[in-house]
Design a protein around this motif. Sequence first.
Motif, short mmCIF file in Angstrom:
data_model
loop_
_atom_site.label_atom_id
_atom_site.label_comp_id
_atom_site.label_asym_id
_atom_site.label_seq_id
_atom_site.Cartn_x
_atom_site.Cartn_y
_atom_site.Cartn_z
N GLY A 18 4.36 -39.63 -11.71
CA GLY A 18 3.38 -40.65 -11.39
C GLY A 18 2.29 -40.18 -10.45
N GLU A 19 2.35 -38.94 -9.99
CA GLU A 19 1.32 -38.41 -9.10
C GLU A 19 0.65 -37.21 -9.77
N LYS A 20 -0.54 -36.86 -9.26
CA LYS A 20 -1.29 -35.75 -9.85
C LYS A 20 -1.17 -34.45 -9.05
N ASN A 21 -0.94 -34.54 -7.72
CA ASN A 21 -0.89 -33.35 -6.87
C ASN A 21 0.25 -32.43 -7.28
N LYS A 22 -0.13 -31.19 -7.60
CA LYS A 22 0.87 -30.21 -8.04
C LYS A 22 1.28 -29.30 -6.90
N SER A 23 2.51 -28.84 -6.97
CA SER A 23 3.02 -27.80 -6.09
C SER A 23 3.49 -26.67 -6.98
N THR A 24 3.22 -25.45 -6.55
CA THR A 24 3.59 -24.28 -7.35
C THR A 24 4.60 -23.44 -6.58
N TYR A 25 5.65 -23.02 -7.28
CA TYR A 25 6.72 -22.24 -6.67
C TYR A 25 7.09 -21.07 -7.56
N LYS A 26 7.50 -19.98 -6.92
CA LYS A 26 8.10 -18.85 -7.63
C LYS A 26 9.60 -19.00 -7.43
N LEU A 27 10.36 -18.93 -8.51
CA LEU A 27 11.81 -19.03 -8.43
C LEU A 27 12.38 -17.63 -8.21
N VAL A 28 13.08 -17.45 -7.09
CA VAL A 28 13.59 -16.14 -6.71
C VAL A 28 15.05 -16.25 -6.29
N GLY A 29 15.66 -15.10 -6.00
CA GLY A 29 17.01 -15.08 -5.46
C GLY A 29 17.01 -15.55 -4.02
N SER A 30 18.19 -15.85 -3.51
CA SER A 30 18.33 -16.41 -2.16
C SER A 30 17.73 -15.52 -1.08
N MET B 218 9.76 -20.42 1.83
CA MET B 218 8.99 -21.61 1.47
C MET B 218 7.52 -21.48 1.86
N ALA B 219 7.24 -20.79 2.97
CA ALA B 219 5.85 -20.62 3.42
C ALA B 219 5.04 -19.85 2.39
N LEU B 220 5.70 -18.97 1.62
CA LEU B 220 5.02 -18.20 0.58
C LEU B 220 5.19 -18.82 -0.80
N GLY B 221 5.80 -20.00 -0.87
CA GLY B 221 5.99 -20.68 -2.15
C GLY B 221 7.11 -20.07 -2.98
N LYS B 222 8.02 -19.35 -2.34
CA LYS B 222 9.15 -18.75 -3.05
C LYS B 222 10.41 -19.55 -2.71
N ILE B 223 11.01 -20.16 -3.75
CA ILE B 223 12.22 -20.94 -3.51
C ILE B 223 13.39 -20.32 -4.27
N SER B 224 14.56 -20.48 -3.70
CA SER B 224 15.77 -19.95 -4.31
C SER B 224 16.15 -20.79 -5.53
N PHE B 225 16.64 -20.11 -6.55
CA PHE B 225 17.12 -20.83 -7.73
C PHE B 225 18.39 -21.62 -7.39
N LYS B 226 18.99 -21.35 -6.22
CA LYS B 226 20.19 -22.07 -5.78
C LYS B 226 19.85 -23.28 -4.91
N SER B 227 18.58 -23.41 -4.51
CA SER B 227 18.18 -24.57 -3.68
C SER B 227 18.26 -25.83 -4.54
N PRO B 228 18.31 -27.00 -3.91
CA PRO B 228 18.36 -28.24 -4.71
C PRO B 228 17.21 -28.36 -5.71
N LEU B 229 15.98 -28.06 -5.27
CA LEU B 229 14.83 -28.13 -6.17
C LEU B 229 14.92 -27.04 -7.23
N GLY B 230 15.21 -25.82 -6.82
CA GLY B 230 15.30 -24.70 -7.76
C GLY B 230 16.36 -24.90 -8.82
N SER B 231 17.55 -25.33 -8.42
CA SER B 231 18.63 -25.51 -9.40
C SER B 231 18.34 -26.68 -10.34
N ALA B 232 17.63 -27.70 -9.83
CA ALA B 232 17.30 -28.86 -10.67
C ALA B 232 16.30 -28.49 -11.76
N MET B 233 15.41 -27.53 -11.48
CA MET B 233 14.40 -27.19 -12.49
C MET B 233 14.81 -26.05 -13.42
#
Length: 155
Positions: free
Chosen positions: A97-109, A114-129
Amino acid sequence: MNNDTEFLTKEKYAELQKELHILQTEKRKEIANKLEFAKSLGDLSENAEYHEARTEQGEIEDRINRIETMLKNAQIVALHHSNMVDVGTTVSVHKKGEKNKSTYKLVGSEEADMALGKISFKSPLGSAMMGKKKGDEFTFSAPKGTVTYVVANIE
């Protein structure tokens, strides 16, 4: 996926090898010298320098063991384009329902930053996507409650 597997880019793998070498050579020697000096000061039971050096030695040995385990279990991944979210892909998402996008690189733990937009595939957001495709919706639990996102783009 094996839970022991550590996903690393070639760059992070090389960085860890370099850190391991420094810890095993320079840092171990440094600590040995500190311990010898501290022992020369006398009574070890009340010797703050000795106890500090022993604590530092334990931390260095722990880091060496962690790096050796990571490198042994490492699977090298390259950042890549895909039509499905996986380790190594760059994903743009937005709240439903919103337009603002966030971009992430999925990486290992080990590489998550997060400051560089790199999230772990094991994080709640990473594992959900993981495994989602462009246009798919997914839900995950965030500190402020359950949130639904939409995959806007996968690079």
